[in-house]
Design a protein around this motif. Structure first.
Motif, PDB file in Angstrom:
ATOM      1  N   VAL A  12     -19.156  88.486  47.132  1.00 57.66           N
ATOM      2  CA  VAL A  12     -18.504  89.639  47.764  1.00 57.66           C
ATOM      3  C   VAL A  12     -19.204  89.933  49.082  1.00 57.66           C
ATOM      4  O   VAL A  12     -20.437  89.899  49.169  1.00 57.66           O
ATOM      5  CB  VAL A  12     -18.584  90.886  46.852  1.00 57.66           C
ATOM      6  CG1 VAL A  12     -17.986  92.108  47.545  1.00 57.66           C
ATOM      7  CG2 VAL A  12     -17.881  90.637  45.534  1.00 57.66           C
ATOM      8  N   PHE A  13     -18.426  90.217  50.118  1.00 60.13           N
ATOM      9  CA  PHE A  13     -18.994  90.647  51.394  1.00 60.13           C
ATOM     10  C   PHE A  13     -19.403  92.119  51.308  1.00 60.13           C
ATOM     11  O   PHE A  13     -18.710  92.930  50.690  1.00 60.13           O
ATOM     12  CB  PHE A  13     -17.966  90.489  52.521  1.00 60.13           C
ATOM     13  CG  PHE A  13     -17.680  89.065  52.897  1.00 60.13           C
ATOM     14  CD1 PHE A  13     -18.608  88.317  53.606  1.00 60.13           C
ATOM     15  CD2 PHE A  13     -16.476  88.471  52.539  1.00 60.13           C
ATOM     16  CE1 PHE A  13     -18.343  87.002  53.946  1.00 60.13           C
ATOM     17  CE2 PHE A  13     -16.197  87.155  52.888  1.00 60.13           C
ATOM     18  CZ  PHE A  13     -17.140  86.421  53.586  1.00 60.13           C
ATOM     19  N   HIS A  14     -20.530  92.452  51.969  1.00 63.70           N
ATOM     20  CA  HIS A  14     -20.940  93.853  52.023  1.00 63.70           C
ATOM     21  C   HIS A  14     -20.061  94.619  53.001  1.00 63.70           C
ATOM     22  O   HIS A  14     -19.459  95.631  52.650  1.00 63.70           O
ATOM     23  CB  HIS A  14     -22.411  93.956  52.435  1.00 63.70           C
ATOM     24  CG  HIS A  14     -23.345  93.566  51.334  1.00 63.70           C
ATOM     25  ND1 HIS A  14     -24.645  94.027  51.251  1.00 63.70           N
ATOM     26  CD2 HIS A  14     -23.178  92.751  50.260  1.00 63.70           C
ATOM     27  CE1 HIS A  14     -25.233  93.521  50.177  1.00 63.70           C
ATOM     28  NE2 HIS A  14     -24.366  92.735  49.571  1.00 63.70           N
ATOM     29  N   TRP A  15     -20.001  94.161  54.245  1.00 66.00           N
ATOM     30  CA  TRP A  15     -19.117  94.798  55.240  1.00 66.00           C
ATOM     31  C   TRP A  15     -18.186  93.782  55.906  1.00 66.00           C
ATOM     32  O   TRP A  15     -17.106  94.114  56.365  1.00 66.00           O
ATOM     33  CB  TRP A  15     -19.928  95.510  56.326  1.00 66.00           C
ATOM     34  CG  TRP A  15     -20.726  94.557  57.197  1.00 66.00           C
ATOM     35  CD1 TRP A  15     -22.017  94.169  57.007  1.00 66.00           C
ATOM     36  CD2 TRP A  15     -20.262  93.841  58.339  1.00 66.00           C
ATOM     37  NE1 TRP A  15     -22.401  93.259  57.967  1.00 66.00           N
ATOM     38  CE2 TRP A  15     -21.338  93.042  58.810  1.00 66.00           C
ATOM     39  CE3 TRP A  15     -19.047  93.789  59.035  1.00 66.00           C
ATOM     40  CZ2 TRP A  15     -21.233  92.206  59.915  1.00 66.00           C
ATOM     41  CZ3 TRP A  15     -18.950  92.953  60.148  1.00 66.00           C
ATOM     42  CH2 TRP A  15     -20.042  92.175  60.578  1.00 66.00           C
ATOM     43  N   GLY A  16     -18.601  92.531  55.987  1.00 69.21           N
ATOM     44  CA  GLY A  16     -17.823  91.501  56.661  1.00 69.21           C
ATOM     45  C   GLY A  16     -18.745  90.410  57.172  1.00 69.21           C
ATOM     46  O   GLY A  16     -19.827  90.185  56.610  1.00 69.21           O
ATOM     47  N   LEU A  43     -25.862  77.511  52.424  1.00 70.73           N
ATOM     48  CA  LEU A  43     -26.506  76.861  51.279  1.00 70.73           C
ATOM     49  C   LEU A  43     -27.849  76.265  51.687  1.00 70.73           C
ATOM     50  O   LEU A  43     -28.840  76.361  50.953  1.00 70.73           O
ATOM     51  CB  LEU A  43     -25.586  75.776  50.723  1.00 70.73           C
ATOM     52  CG  LEU A  43     -26.086  75.011  49.502  1.00 70.73           C
ATOM     53  CD1 LEU A  43     -26.226  75.941  48.302  1.00 70.73           C
ATOM     54  CD2 LEU A  43     -25.135  73.855  49.162  1.00 70.73           C
ATOM     55  N   ALA A  44     -27.901  75.647  52.863  1.00 68.06           N
ATOM     56  CA  ALA A  44     -29.133  75.019  53.339  1.00 68.06           C
ATOM     57  C   ALA A  44     -30.234  76.057  53.574  1.00 68.06           C
ATOM     58  O   ALA A  44     -31.408  75.801  53.302  1.00 68.06           O
ATOM     59  CB  ALA A  44     -28.868  74.246  54.621  1.00 68.06           C
ATOM     60  N   PHE A  45     -29.871  77.226  54.090  1.00 62.52           N
ATOM     61  CA  PHE A  45     -30.862  78.273  54.353  1.00 62.52           C
ATOM     62  C   PHE A  45     -31.572  78.679  53.062  1.00 62.52           C
ATOM     63  O   PHE A  45     -32.799  78.811  53.016  1.00 62.52           O
ATOM     64  CB  PHE A  45     -30.175  79.488  54.993  1.00 62.52           C
ATOM     65  CG  PHE A  45     -31.105  80.612  55.327  1.00 62.52           C
ATOM     66  CD1 PHE A  45     -31.896  80.559  56.466  1.00 62.52           C
ATOM     67  CD2 PHE A  45     -31.199  81.728  54.513  1.00 62.52           C
ATOM     68  CE1 PHE A  45     -32.764  81.602  56.782  1.00 62.52           C
ATOM     69  CE2 PHE A  45     -32.060  82.771  54.817  1.00 62.52           C
ATOM     70  CZ  PHE A  45     -32.846  82.708  55.958  1.00 62.52           C
ATOM     71  N   SER A  46     -30.794  78.869  52.000  1.00 60.63           N
ATOM     72  CA  SER A  46     -31.396  79.229  50.708  1.00 60.63           C
ATOM     73  C   SER A  46     -32.225  78.075  50.143  1.00 60.63           C
ATOM     74  O   SER A  46     -33.305  78.291  49.589  1.00 60.63           O
ATOM     75  CB  SER A  46     -30.295  79.599  49.711  1.00 60.63           C
ATOM     76  OG  SER A  46     -29.577  80.725  50.157  1.00 60.63           O
ATOM     77  N   LEU A  47     -31.730  76.857  50.303  1.00 58.67           N
ATOM     78  CA  LEU A  47     -32.450  75.689  49.786  1.00 58.67           C
ATOM     79  C   LEU A  47     -33.786  75.504  50.498  1.00 58.67           C
ATOM     80  O   LEU A  47     -34.796  75.157  49.870  1.00 58.67           O
ATOM     81  CB  LEU A  47     -31.584  74.444  49.951  1.00 58.67           C
ATOM     82  CG  LEU A  47     -32.108  73.156  49.316  1.00 58.67           C
ATOM     83  CD1 LEU A  47     -32.154  73.290  47.793  1.00 58.67           C
ATOM     84  CD2 LEU A  47     -31.244  71.968  49.711  1.00 58.67           C
ATOM     85  N   LEU A 186     -23.366  84.945  55.241  1.00 57.08           N
ATOM     86  CA  LEU A 186     -22.495  83.957  55.835  1.00 57.08           C
ATOM     87  C   LEU A 186     -22.364  84.281  57.313  1.00 57.08           C
ATOM     88  O   LEU A 186     -21.979  85.399  57.676  1.00 57.08           O
ATOM     89  CB  LEU A 186     -21.109  83.962  55.175  1.00 57.08           C
ATOM     90  CG  LEU A 186     -21.003  83.410  53.755  1.00 57.08           C
ATOM     91  CD1 LEU A 186     -19.569  83.504  53.258  1.00 57.08           C
ATOM     92  CD2 LEU A 186     -21.491  81.973  53.686  1.00 57.08           C
ATOM     93  N   GLY A 187     -22.699  83.323  58.162  1.00 51.70           N
ATOM     94  CA  GLY A 187     -22.647  83.563  59.599  1.00 51.70           C
ATOM     95  C   GLY A 187     -23.890  84.279  60.079  1.00 51.70           C
ATOM     96  O   GLY A 187     -25.013  83.971  59.659  1.00 51.70           O
ATOM     97  N   ALA A 188     -23.721  85.259  60.967  1.00 46.25           N
ATOM     98  CA  ALA A 188     -24.848  86.012  61.523  1.00 46.25           C
ATOM     99  C   ALA A 188     -25.623  86.713  60.414  1.00 46.25           C
ATOM    100  O   ALA A 188     -25.092  86.971  59.329  1.00 46.25           O
ATOM    101  CB  ALA A 188     -24.336  87.029  62.541  1.00 46.25           C
ATOM    102  N   LYS A 189     -26.884  87.047  60.708  1.00 47.38           N
ATOM    103  CA  LYS A 189     -27.752  87.616  59.671  1.00 47.38           C
ATOM    104  C   LYS A 189     -27.254  88.943  59.135  1.00 47.38           C
ATOM    105  O   LYS A 189     -27.640  89.367  58.044  1.00 47.38           O
ATOM    106  CB  LYS A 189     -29.165  87.785  60.224  1.00 47.38           C
ATOM    107  CG  LYS A 189     -29.277  88.720  61.430  1.00 47.38           C
ATOM    108  CD  LYS A 189     -30.698  88.758  61.955  1.00 47.38           C
ATOM    109  CE  LYS A 189     -30.825  89.657  63.185  1.00 47.38           C
ATOM    110  NZ  LYS A 189     -32.201  89.672  63.717  1.00 47.38           N
ATOM    111  N   GLU A 190     -26.360  89.625  59.887  1.00 45.49           N
ATOM    112  CA  GLU A 190     -25.814  90.891  59.397  1.00 45.49           C
ATOM    113  C   GLU A 190     -24.717  90.683  58.364  1.00 45.49           C
ATOM    114  O   GLU A 190     -24.313  91.620  57.692  1.00 45.49           O
ATOM    115  CB  GLU A 190     -25.256  91.722  60.558  1.00 45.49           C
ATOM    116  CG  GLU A 190     -26.278  92.135  61.595  1.00 45.49           C
ATOM    117  CD  GLU A 190     -26.496  91.080  62.671  1.00 45.49           C
ATOM    118  OE1 GLU A 190     -27.335  91.284  63.559  1.00 45.49           O
ATOM    119  OE2 GLU A 190     -25.803  90.032  62.614  1.00 45.49           O
TER     120      GLU A 190
END
Length: 310
Positions: A12-16, A43-47, A186-190
């Protein structure tokens, strides 16, 4: 296809979210949906965090070059400095995305593209005469930053993963599952997200276009994979390539290195879950993949190269 598995991630997205158009500056417009490269990057960032991998990686290019003189002279293989996401180049064969009403906080998912006003640092674009404290007020300007508002909207990501290639890189199946459950944005850190669940499917049904007949899918796919379809809209997304992750590419990716994708649901910058009826899959270009997760079956269209290279 013995090593190919499907990994389904639900969240789920928090705001977008905000995924900036390639080659644009800080005041950039956005992609309407996260492209495959962004899904792999998440996925790579978490890995990288779970496996303590460095943020950047030296990837072998397969080309040879002469090594320095003396006792160390000879030939060595060239390497290219890339984002850590490049480790998954041959591990994640394909990634696709869909909105989901079922996973949404309110029971219904909507997303709207818009531009948000931001304060941009402009000094680097100004002449030296402006580089004085007396001209501090001129160092900043107003810009429009593209975003997609999707507060509480549910989503699904489907990865096709080559476990054999993953093992060669020291990545186990459980690592990929843990990394998918640890995706934070997903995308920018925000663009924060909350993951509701993730699971592997060991049952993949692969269908040739001539045998697939009419199919229905909730996930986006390259337009060239379908000769005839009903529903959805066309949106350009960057072509999945290692060039996207090079730190210093010889030829930077540009806007013309995009391909048209068919996105289910919505119209224009207003997006919502939907289904696309594909009445004729392009022969010689695509395969139909059906992944079974318990009682659910997820159907996607993938480029032929994703399967034929297995």
């Amino acid at each position: 296809m013995t090593n190919l598995r499907a990994l389904l991630v639900e969240g789920v997205f928090h705001w977008g979210y905000s995924v900036r158009l390639i080659s644009e500056s800080a005041a950039a417009q956005q992609y309407l949906v996260p492209p495959p490269s962004t899904l792999i990057g998440a996925l790579a960032f978490s890995l990288n965090l779970l496996k303590d991998f460095p943020e950047f990686a030296e990837i072998r290019t397969g080309q040879q070059r002469a090594r320095g003189g003396g006792h160390r002279s000879g030939v060595e293989e060239e390497t290219e400095l890339m984002s850590g996401a490049a480790r998954l180049l041959n591990v994640v064969r394909w990634a696709t995305f869909a909105f989901s009403d079922e996973l949404s906080v309110s029971g219904r998912a909507f997303a709207v593209g818009y531009s948000d006003f931001i304060r941009c640092f402009r000094l680097i674009y100004q002449r030296g005469i402006r580089h004085r404290w007396e001209d501090y007020d001129m160092w900043y300007g107003i810009g429009a930053h593209g975003k997609v508002y999707a507060c509480g909207a549910g989503f699904k990501i489907l990865y096709l993963v080559d476990l054999g290639s993953a093992k060669e890189r020291g990545i186990e199946k459980i690592d990929l599952l843990q990394a998918s459950l640890s995706i934070t944005r997903l995308g920018a850190k925000e663009g924060l997200v909350s993951i509701r669940g993730a699971s592997f499917s060991d049952r993949l049904d692969l269908l040739e276009p001539s045998k697939a007949g009419h199919i229905v899918t909730e996930y986006y796919f390259p337009r060239e994979l379908a000769e005839d379809y009903d529903g959805g809209q066309v949106c350009p997304l960057p072509r999945l390539s290692e060039e996207l992750w090079k730190v210093r590419p010889s030829i930077p990716p540009a806007l013309h290195e995009h391909e048209e994708f068919v996105i289910p649901g919505g119209r224009g910058s207003i997006l919502q879950p939907g289904r696309i009826l594909v009445t004729r899959v392009a022969p010689g270009k695509a395969f139909v993949v059906r992944a079974t997760f318990g009682e659910r079956v997820e159907t996607i269209l993938v480029p032929k190269a994703v399967i034929s290279s297995d």
